[in-house]
Design a protein around this motif. Structure first.
Motif, mmCIF file in Angstrom:
data_model
loop_
_atom_site.group_PDB
_atom_site.id
_atom_site.type_symbol
_atom_site.label_atom_id
_atom_site.label_comp_id
_atom_site.label_asym_id
_atom_site.label_seq_id
_atom_site.Cartn_x
_atom_site.Cartn_y
_atom_site.Cartn_z
ATOM 1 N N ILE A 10 0.836 -1.198 0.000
ATOM 2 C CA ILE A 10 0.000 0.000 0.000
ATOM 3 C C ILE A 10 0.875 1.254 0.000
ATOM 4 N N LYS A 11 0.469 2.250 -0.790
ATOM 5 C CA LYS A 11 1.154 3.540 -0.812
ATOM 6 C C LYS A 11 0.123 4.662 -0.759
ATOM 7 N N LEU A 12 0.470 5.729 -0.022
ATOM 8 C CA LEU A 12 -0.399 6.896 0.081
ATOM 9 C C LEU A 12 0.224 8.066 -0.666
ATOM 10 N N GLY A 59 2.520 1.261 3.463
ATOM 11 C CA GLY A 59 3.590 0.279 3.555
ATOM 12 C C GLY A 59 3.136 -1.118 3.914
ATOM 13 N N ALA A 60 1.829 -1.279 4.184
ATOM 14 C CA ALA A 60 1.329 -2.598 4.578
ATOM 15 C C ALA A 60 1.345 -3.555 3.389
ATOM 16 N N THR A 61 1.542 -4.825 3.686
ATOM 17 C CA THR A 61 1.498 -5.860 2.660
ATOM 18 C C THR A 61 0.071 -6.388 2.537
ATOM 19 N N VAL A 62 -0.417 -6.467 1.324
ATOM 20 C CA VAL A 62 -1.793 -6.909 1.082
ATOM 21 C C VAL A 62 -1.804 -7.998 0.015
ATOM 22 N N GLY A 121 -7.458 16.193 -0.806
ATOM 23 C CA GLY A 121 -7.645 14.749 -0.904
ATOM 24 C C GLY A 121 -6.337 13.985 -0.990
ATOM 25 N N LYS A 122 -6.457 12.676 -0.846
ATOM 26 C CA LYS A 122 -5.323 11.770 -0.998
ATOM 27 C C LYS A 122 -5.778 10.534 -1.764
ATOM 28 N N ARG A 123 -4.807 9.913 -2.409
ATOM 29 C CA ARG A 123 -5.081 8.676 -3.128
ATOM 30 C C ARG A 123 -4.382 7.508 -2.440
ATOM 31 N N VAL A 124 -5.054 6.375 -2.425
ATOM 32 C CA VAL A 124 -4.476 5.153 -1.879
ATOM 33 C C VAL A 124 -4.223 4.208 -3.051
ATOM 34 N N THR A 125 -2.962 3.868 -3.277
ATOM 35 C CA THR A 125 -2.609 2.962 -4.367
ATOM 36 C C THR A 125 -1.874 1.748 -3.807
ATOM 37 N N MET A 176 -10.819 11.447 7.397
ATOM 38 C CA MET A 176 -11.353 10.388 6.545
ATOM 39 C C MET A 176 -10.269 9.366 6.226
ATOM 40 N N LEU A 177 -9.043 9.867 6.054
ATOM 41 C CA LEU A 177 -7.937 8.973 5.738
ATOM 42 C C LEU A 177 -7.640 8.047 6.915
ATOM 43 N N LYS A 178 -7.769 8.557 8.132
ATOM 44 C CA LYS A 178 -7.527 7.717 9.307
ATOM 45 C C LYS A 178 -8.507 6.548 9.346
ATOM 46 N N LYS A 179 -9.762 6.830 8.987
ATOM 47 C CA LYS A 179 -10.753 5.752 8.963
ATOM 48 C C LYS A 179 -10.389 4.717 7.901
ATOM 49 N N LEU A 180 -9.934 5.226 6.750
ATOM 50 C CA LEU A 180 -9.540 4.314 5.687
ATOM 51 C C LEU A 180 -8.283 3.541 6.067
ATOM 52 N N MET A 181 -7.400 4.208 6.836
ATOM 53 C CA MET A 181 -6.136 3.585 7.219
ATOM 54 C C MET A 181 -6.326 2.409 8.169
ATOM 55 N N SER A 182 -7.502 2.337 8.804
ATOM 56 C CA SER A 182 -7.758 1.175 9.646
ATOM 57 C C SER A 182 -7.761 -0.098 8.808
#
Length: 327
Positions: free
Chosen positions: A212-214, A279-282, A236-240, A268-274
């Protein structure tokens, strides 16, 4: 022909018309390229890369947003007279990204010798493939016939349904409303079927690890409303996420968050970050037929499909209610 206003047909056939115009333009360009001189060139770079592409977005003041897409960057050098030029365009057709990235890299590896066709008036404009895909016009012809059949067939069917209901329900003047509710419900149900079918296919795709990258803060203005000088300023921010499939790196987008204040966007990003942490592996499910297409979640689309079917059921119930109790 069904009795519908001309502008209805214009709206229905507008996308097909745009495709045909684009095909005519590309055919003309291909015919022009047939007379271009050729030179022997060499591929000096052949890698996958991510580019920011403008995508139409009517909600923004600029009328577009940026989207990350995967491309095959095949750069080649070729001589024209005493000059050595370089270009990275492969074909006459437009490359919109996220399509045949691996195939292009495999076809044109670094170090390979290629035939380059260049524009004699502008030698820096060149291609490796100057012909359009075989069967293009045949496919467009079949597609046009299918489009005409669907549009006129649907319109004729709706007219016949309207005429039938007008003679078999208590309030003939409500027959149009019944047909409208039924048609909307049917279309939404088909959309739900398509979403679920795609989700079930994605659930069988191979799984690879991803990261994951922000993005940084993206600042823009919404499209202004009538009477407004300028729309609301947004942050805004994008999550890729990035992943590798068969030794090629890809990047896809999984979410966007935006708010009227930077702190609101962060909240809003904090909620999404949950769910998605930087850097997390998915686990990434990759379409083996087009590895640039991937997904992190296959359950979400299934829920959307059930939601669409629920909405379709409401329209169906409304159609039945109006038909049976409208009087």
């Amino acid at each position: 022909m069904p009795d519908l206003p001309w502008f209805v047909y214009a709206m229905l056939f507008a996308p097909l018309g745009l495709l045909l115009v684009a095909a005519v333009v590309k055919t003309w360009q291909a015919r022009e390229a047939r007379s271009w001189p050729q030179a022997s060139g060499k591929v000096v770079r052949s890698v996958a890369e991510v580019r920011e592409v403008r995508v139409s977005d009517s909600d923004r003041e600029e009328g577009y947003r940026l989207e990350s897409r995967n491309f095959a960057n095949v750069t080649y050098e070729y001589p024209v007279g005493s000059r050595k030029l370089s270009c990275n365009r492969i074909s006459i057709g437009e490359d919109l990204g996220n399509f045949e990235v691996a195939e292009k890299l495999a076809k044109y590896p670094a170090g390979s010798v290629v035939t380059v066709y260049y524009n004699p008036r502008h030698p820096d404009q060149a291609v490796l493939e100057r012909d359009l895909p075989k069967g293009l016009w045949g496919c467009l012809g079949i597609g046009t016939a299918i489009a005409f059949g669907i549009v006129f067939g649907s319109a004729f069917g709706l007219n016949q349904t309207y005429a039938y209901l007008a003679h078999h329900i208590g309030r003939p003047d409500l027959a149009g409303l019944v047909v409208g509710f039924g048609a909307f419900g049917f279309v939404i149900a088909l959309m739900g079927y398509g979403v679920r079918r795609q989700a079930l296919k994605a659930a069988r795709w191979p799984v690879v690890p991803g990261t994951i990258k922000l993005s940084g803060i993206e600042q823009y203005h919404e499209a202004s409303e009538p009477g407004e000088r300028r729309g609301t300023e947004m942050f805004g921010k994008r999550v890729t996420y990035t992943y590798r499939y068969q030794n090629i790196s890809y990047t896809n987008e999984c979410a966007r968050v935006s708010a009227g204040t930077q702190s609101g966007s962060d909240e809003m990003l904090k909620k999404l970050m949950s769910r998605y942490k930087h850097g997390a592996t998915v686990e990434v499910r990759v379409n083996p037929d087009n590895p640039a297409e991937a997904t992190l979640d296959t359950s979400g689309p299934v829920r959307i499909a059930w939601l669409l079917w629920g909405i379709a059921a409401i329209f169906a119930a409304l159609a039945v209610f109006v038909a049976t109790r409208g009087g």
